[in-house]
Design an enzyme around this catalytic site. Structure first.
Site, PDB file in Angstrom:
ATOM      1  N   ASP A   1      30.421  82.504   2.428  1.00  0.00           N
ATOM      2  CA  ASP A   1      30.144  81.265   1.713  1.00  0.00           C
ATOM      3  C   ASP A   1      28.683  81.216   1.268  1.00  0.00           C
ATOM      4  O   ASP A   1      27.799  81.705   1.961  1.00  0.00           O
ATOM      5  CB  ASP A   1      30.453  80.091   2.651  1.00  0.00           C
ATOM      6  CG  ASP A   1      30.283  78.745   1.999  1.00  0.00           C
ATOM      7  OD1 ASP A   1      31.008  78.461   1.027  1.00  0.00           O
ATOM      8  OD2 ASP A   1      29.424  77.968   2.465  1.00  0.00           O
TER       9      ASP A   1
ATOM     10  N   GLU B   1      29.880  84.808  -2.177  1.00  0.00           N
ATOM     11  CA  GLU B   1      29.990  83.761  -3.195  1.00  0.00           C
ATOM     12  C   GLU B   1      28.612  83.492  -3.782  1.00  0.00           C
ATOM     13  O   GLU B   1      27.742  82.940  -3.120  1.00  0.00           O
ATOM     14  CB  GLU B   1      30.539  82.474  -2.572  1.00  0.00           C
ATOM     15  CG  GLU B   1      30.627  81.333  -3.580  1.00  0.00           C
ATOM     16  CD  GLU B   1      30.736  79.963  -2.929  1.00  0.00           C
ATOM     17  OE1 GLU B   1      31.367  79.071  -3.520  1.00  0.00           O
ATOM     18  OE2 GLU B   1      30.168  79.770  -1.827  1.00  0.00           O
TER      19      GLU B   1
END
Length: 627
Positions: free
Chosen positions: A342, A371
């Site tokens: 993330d 990400e």
């Protein structure tokens, strides 16, 4: 004389009593010591890196001296920090040590006042990380709270703050790991070969805890989802079906409900610790901007997402070790196939290099996707291993999420056709692949849990939806599909994440509609589900799509043509965005078609004779095998 004896006896008795009192007092004091947390909770022999650092937390635990009496495991150093309630123990596990239990003793002076058993386990014999995920796979992204409720008994857990509130879009709805285990046959039948779950570790926050991105315990599964053993069972059961399990790792922040939040180990455990709330500016460009001021760079990296997500300071060596070991622990414990990270670019850059290097040193073939939510391919490409970076930064990250392709896929299908819009935008985004060290390893996707559903982005145009899915299953990269995409789940007139992550129909007892059985689905939803199932299962058995070369022709008159091929097989993909049937001059593609005689549409298997001109149906994307 007797009186003298009596006096001596009395003195001795009083002395003995005093000693007894001191001893009893010491023992009473020793009972005040207690280990509240010791992490990692276990470890493994035969890891490539023989070092292990244990975080020990308990009231005044630094008063005690730890000891390990073993010739197999060496306590190299005990580190005290700002907070006396913590110790960090540096341990070395020798080569060729067999799995066993050992005792970590804590002494007050010469007396052992605490003993903590510790397990060193055998490593997985067939690690899923050895195979990991690649372009051979299609990843199914699931928000566990919203997929299926397999155990209603864990919807409400007394020790956790937030209970079930299914009527609220942002509340907890009760989906859990058992629900996913119960639906593995559906996932397999649809053709998905990897599962990526939004985080399932404990999120003991007062509200908005269902999404999983506010960890309050990095080593335990949230009890509303199940427990550690059930998570491992999910991995085991999925692997029996040829499906890997990908963990969603959060390195940037924890939740404000974390057990350490009100008793931090060091004065720099968090970024901006003790100051008024400073939020991140989200200016990822600042890390690359030659004109950026240092304060913008610092605010991007050190600012908090929200007040309930403290920003972790990975420059602190104890924090860095903690996060690295936690990742390794979950991979080995649950035999995971890969990692998604993330908000990848937000943590400290030097730490990210160290983290990825440590993980890939231990699991050389593991795939890790970061990400980096930017539609600028130069910024995304910067983070991939092997990239030529402007500042000589070295990354070990194998993959990144391809946000530029996602953005231009939607634009290309929604925008009118012109010399540089429409399908030309899809052509142009692939032309940027020279920026990537390994474009074939990018994760490509139509949407995810943080953006509007693809059917909504395409204004609920079913033909455009099929074009998008066909493209994603035939271009380069690793496709990822969000749960419910296969039945055209949408979020009309809102961007509320709770609505975007609507419950998958049929996952709860009493649901009137079930995507698992087809009950109550519209005809269009059923058609979409069948189309996706056919497309994914075809792709699963099409190695040329996984590893073959790609050649594309510049779009012309609303038609985009590209080929995937290797020495065994060749496919031709034709996307016709026009609202009318369109005639193609096939001589344009002679360099790729060669001496081919016929084309077979792979989803209906009806051969078509290759003619000098061919008509392509309106608003379709067709995959042909070239023969």
């Amino acid at each position: 004389m007797l009186s003298n004896i009596f006096r001596k006896t009395a003195v001795i008795s009083i002395g003995a009593l005093a000693i007894l009192c001191v001893s009893t007092s010491a023992k009473a004091a020793s009972t005040n010591y207690k280990i509240e947390h010791l992490e990692p909770t276990s470890w493994w022999v035969d890891m490539n890196n023989k070092s292990l650092q244990l975080l020990v937390h308990g009231n005044k635990i630094s008063d005690l001296t730890p000891r390990i009496q073993s010739d197999k495991v060496i306590l190299k150093k005990s580190n005290k920090v700002d907070n006396p309630n913590y110790l960090f123990l540096d341990i070395v596990i020798r080569d060729n040590v067999q799995p066993h239990r050992l005792n970590i003793e804590f002494l007050q002076g010469d007396e052992v006042v605490l003993t903590h058993p510790y397990q060193l386990k055998a490593r997985n014999k067939n690690p899923a990380a050895e195979i990991s995920y690649s372009a051979k796979d299609v990843i199914y992204l699931i928000t566990p709270d919203r997929f299926a409720n397999g155990n209603p008994k864990n919807d409400q857990v007394p020790q956790l703050l937030e209970g079930k509130s299914r009527q609220k879009p942002g509340g907890r709805h009760g989906g859990d790991i058992q629900g996913i285990i119960d639906r593995l046959n559906y996932i397999e039948d649809m053709g998905y070969t990897q599962i990526w779950l939004n985080p399932v570790v404990e999120n003991n926050q007062e509200t908005y805890s269902y999404h999983g991105y506010s960890a309050t315990d990095f080593y335990n599964i949230d009890a509303r989802f199940g427990d550690n053993a059930l998570y491992k069972k999910l991995s085991d059961e999925a692997q029996k079906r040829g499906i890997g399990l990908i963990i969603d790792v959060v390195l940037n922040h924890s939740g404000s409900g974390h057990w350490w939040h009100n008793d931090l180990p060091t004065n720099d455990w968090y970024n901006n610790q003790g100051n008024d709330y400073i939020g991140t500016n989200h200016k990822r460009e600042a890390l690359h901007d030659p004109y950026a001021v240092d304060s913008d760079k610092q605010q991007f990296s050190d600012g908090w997402f929200v007040p309930t997500m403290p920003d972790l300071n990975q420059r602190n060596p104890y924090m860095a070790n903690y996060l690295i070991q936690n990742t390794l622990w979950w991979i080995e414990y649950a035999n995971l196939s890969g990692i998604r990270v993330d908000t990848y670019s937000y943590p400290d850059k030097a730490f990210l290099t160290k983290w990825t290097q440590r993980v890939t040193d231990e699991y050389p073939n593991i795939n890790i996707v970061g990400e980096e939510w930017s539609t600028n391919p130069a910024i995304v490409a910067y983070w991939q291993k092997g990239a030529k970076t402007h500042d000589n930064y070295v990354s070990y990250l194998p993959s990144v999420m391809d946000f530029p392709l996602q953005d231009l896929l939607v634009q290309s299908l929604n925008n009118d056709e012109s010399w540089n819009t429409g399908l030309n935008q899809l052509y142009q985004v692939l032309a940027n692949d020279f920026l990537y060290a390994a474009p074939e390893n990018l994760v490509i996707f139509p949407d995810n849990h943080d953006m509007s559903r693809i059917f909504t982005q395409l204004n609920e145009d079913y033909d455009l939806f099929k074009m998008a899915m066909t493209y994603l299953m035939t271009t380069r990269g690793i496709p990822q599909i969000f749960y419910g995409t296969e039945i055209l789940m949408s979020n009309p007139s809102t961007t509320d994440h709770g609505v975007i992550r609507t419950d998958f129909p049929g996952g709860w007892p009493g649901d009137k509609v079930s995507a698992f059985t087809g009950k109550g689905l519209t005809n269009q939803q059923k058609a979409a589900q069948q189309f996706m199932q056919k497309l994914l299962n075809w792709r699963k058995n099409a190695p040329t799509i996984h590893t073959g070369e790609l050649r594309h022709y510049a779009p012309e008159n609303g038609v985009y043509v590209y080929f995937r091929f290797d020495k065994f097989t060749k496919y031709m993909v034709v996307i016709n965005k026009n609202t009318e049937d369109t005639e193609l001059d096939m001589s344009k593609y002679n360099a790729m078609l060669g001496k081919a005689k016929s084309l077979i549409p792979v989803l209906n298997k009806k051969p078509v004779k290759l003619e000098s001109t061919m008509v392509m149906p309106a608003k379709t994307a067709t995959i042909f095998q070239v023969l």
